[in-house]
Scaffold this active site. Structure first.
Site, PDB file in Angstrom:
ATOM      1  N   GLU A 249      32.910  21.236  53.605  1.00  0.00           N
ATOM      2  CA  GLU A 249      32.437  22.162  54.630  1.00  0.00           C
ATOM      3  C   GLU A 249      33.287  21.902  55.872  1.00  0.00           C
ATOM      4  OE1 GLU A 249      30.398  24.638  54.411  1.00  0.00           O
ATOM      5  OE2 GLU A 249      29.828  24.220  52.336  1.00  0.00           O
ATOM      6  N   CYS A 283      28.716  24.014  63.648  1.00  0.00           N
ATOM      7  CA  CYS A 283      29.646  24.776  62.825  1.00  0.00           C
ATOM      8  C   CYS A 283      29.183  26.215  62.653  1.00  0.00           C
ATOM      9  CB  CYS A 283      29.840  24.118  61.473  1.00  0.00           C
ATOM     10  SG  CYS A 283      28.332  23.951  60.512  1.00  0.00           S
TER      11      CYS A 283
END
Length: 480
Positions: A249, A283
């Site tokens: 990720e 994020c």
């Protein structure tokens, strides 16, 4: 432990490292949270070997033992959410409410995967050949290397560790070196559970040493990483060379689309919460605000008025909405992107000032730019900062094209009252997560999480989808 130095945890023992670092609060540079051991390459290798041994025993453990371990970890995290949330807020800089909420959510991850332990069921099938039956089952992948970032020091660890243990794997965890206290606190809870020695290991230390051992090891069977795109590419290259299962990720450049027909008040809340919550260090933060021209001016004015009400200050103070920037290096990066946006032609309409608080720490006002275009660097690169840029577009078609015009694809949001546009957006936004009339930041723990393009690589995290990464499938043929 009462020691002044907080040690690594390897093979069921607390182990000193060759050196230590001071963990200093970004909200108050005089607040030394503790001194934390730094593992070296040899200790990291020892942790991997211990994990190999522990995993063999843990894989044979009964389901109720695994269930009990994960439930106990979740129970303690939730019971201690205020205490551990305060520790998290001190070392990372997010507000006390955000810290306590993160610890509570981390407990929920362990509870969820405790239940998943009891839902591990195989399948049967008839063979195309007469008299033969087929069974499929999932087995542990083995030793899992876990590398986590600093922005969610407890939650990111939890949503990787919990499924790893639930499916019978052993763990070697390297947390970000900026936030060792939260990782150590979670490890201390895990260390008291009914786990075979070596099943869980904590190796705090620099990525260039500890991380490199993990990503280059042939004894690590799966490596899950959350962090920057640049580092993620290095992880992918290293693990690919050893044919090690990999889950990444990485970066993002999320956008929130606001159409002319949007509920203005809701759109403003979605933008402000999504862009500036957690000091913009998420994020999933919406750093691009793509706004159609009919609502543009009203939206900008309303966002500015909402931003004026945000309280910036020490994360442990009551009533604070935005705490400290994570560290000095991140603050320097934030200021660099502010100047870059100005030099590229963006107009700063609010914020961006460095703030002096009662304590010596890293504080800044969230910033809002207008007159930006999607080809500007500020709208191409992930700043990981409380900076949002408004991009004016003509209509929905241009808004969707602008949203998709990025190398990233984690989350995308839209504010509209049109079922037509919402439906089209859900189908055609090239992101892993889509939000309709909600902030781009904020996801649930029981459903898959991840992105597309440069944002993610490998199987999805969270929910039942986690089993794709943490298990391998075995097919058995039987002739009675």
């Amino acid at each position: 432990m009462s020691d002044s130095v907080f040690r690594n945890y390897i093979a069921g023992e607390w182990v000193e490292g060759p050196k230590t670092i001071a963990n200093i609060s970004p909200a108050d540079l005089s607040d030394v949270i503790g001194h934390y051991a730094q593992a070296d390459a040899a200790q990291t290798q020892a942790a991997i070997e211990a994990a190999e041994q522990g995993q063999q025993e843990w894989a044979k453990s009964g389901l109720e033992q695994r269930y009990g371990v994960l439930m106990a970890i979740g129970d303690e995290l939730i019971a201690r959410k205020d205490e551990l949330g305060r520790l998290l807020a001190r070392e990372e800089g997010k507000t006390l409410a955000e810290g306590a909420g993160e610890v509570y959510r981390s407990g929920q991850f362990f509870h969820y995967y405790a239940a998943e332990v009891l839902r591990q069921m195989g399948e049967t099938a008839d063979s195309v050949r007469p008299g033969i039956e087929i069974e499929t089952r999932r087995e542990p992948v083995g030793v899992v290397g876990i590398i986590t970032p600093w922005n969610f020091p407890t939650a990111t660890g939890a949503w990787k560790i919990a499924p790893a243990l639930a499916f019978g794997n052993a763990v070697v965890w390297k947390p970000a070196n900026q936030v060792p206290a939260s990782a150590w606190a979670l490890t201390e809870i895990i260390s008291r559970q009914n786990l075979p020695a070596g099943t869980f290991n904590l190796v705090m230390g620099p990525g260039a040493e500890v991380g490199d051992v993990l990503i280059n090891s042939r004894q690590v069977n799966a490596l899950t990483f959350t962090g920057s795109l640049e580092t993620g590419r290095r992880v992918a290259a290293a693990t690919a060379g050893n044919l090690v299962k990999c889950q990444l990720e990485m970066g993002s450049k999320n956008a929130l689309v606001v159409l002319d027909d949007a509920d203005l008040d809701n759109a403003v809340e979605c933008a402000v919460n999504g862009a500036f919550g957690g000091t913009g260090q998420k994020c999933t933060a919406s750093s691009r605000l793509i706004v159609t021209e009919g609502i543009h001016d009203r939206f900008v004015d309303a966002v500015v008025e909402r931003m004026k009400k945000l309280v910036i200050g020490h994360p442990l103070k009551e009533g604070v909405h935005i705490g400290a920037v994570a560290d000095g290096r991140q603050m320097e990066s934030n200021l660099k992107y502010l100047e870059l946006a100005k030099n590229e032609g963006g107009k700063l309409v609010f914020g961006g000032e460095v703030i002096n608080e009662d304590t010596d720490g890293y504080y800044m006002q969230p910033a809002l730019f207008v007159n930006t275009t999607n080809d500007m660097t500020i709208n191409r690169e992930e700043a990981f900062a409380p900076i949002a840029c408004v991009i004016k577009v003509k209509d929905y078609a241009e808004a969707l094209a602008t949203l998709n015009d990025t190398n990233f694809g984690l989350t995308g949001g839209i504010c509209t009252q049109s079922l037509k546009y919402a439906t089209d957006f859900k189908r055609n936004a090239k992101t892993g997560c889509v939000m309709v009339n909600l902030p781009t930041a904020g996801t649930d723990y029981h459903v898959p999480f991840g992105g597309r393009k440069d944002s993610s690589f490998g199987p999805r995290e969270q929910g039942t989808y986690a089993r794709e990464f943490y298990t391998v499938v075995k097919t058995t043929y039987i002739r009675a």
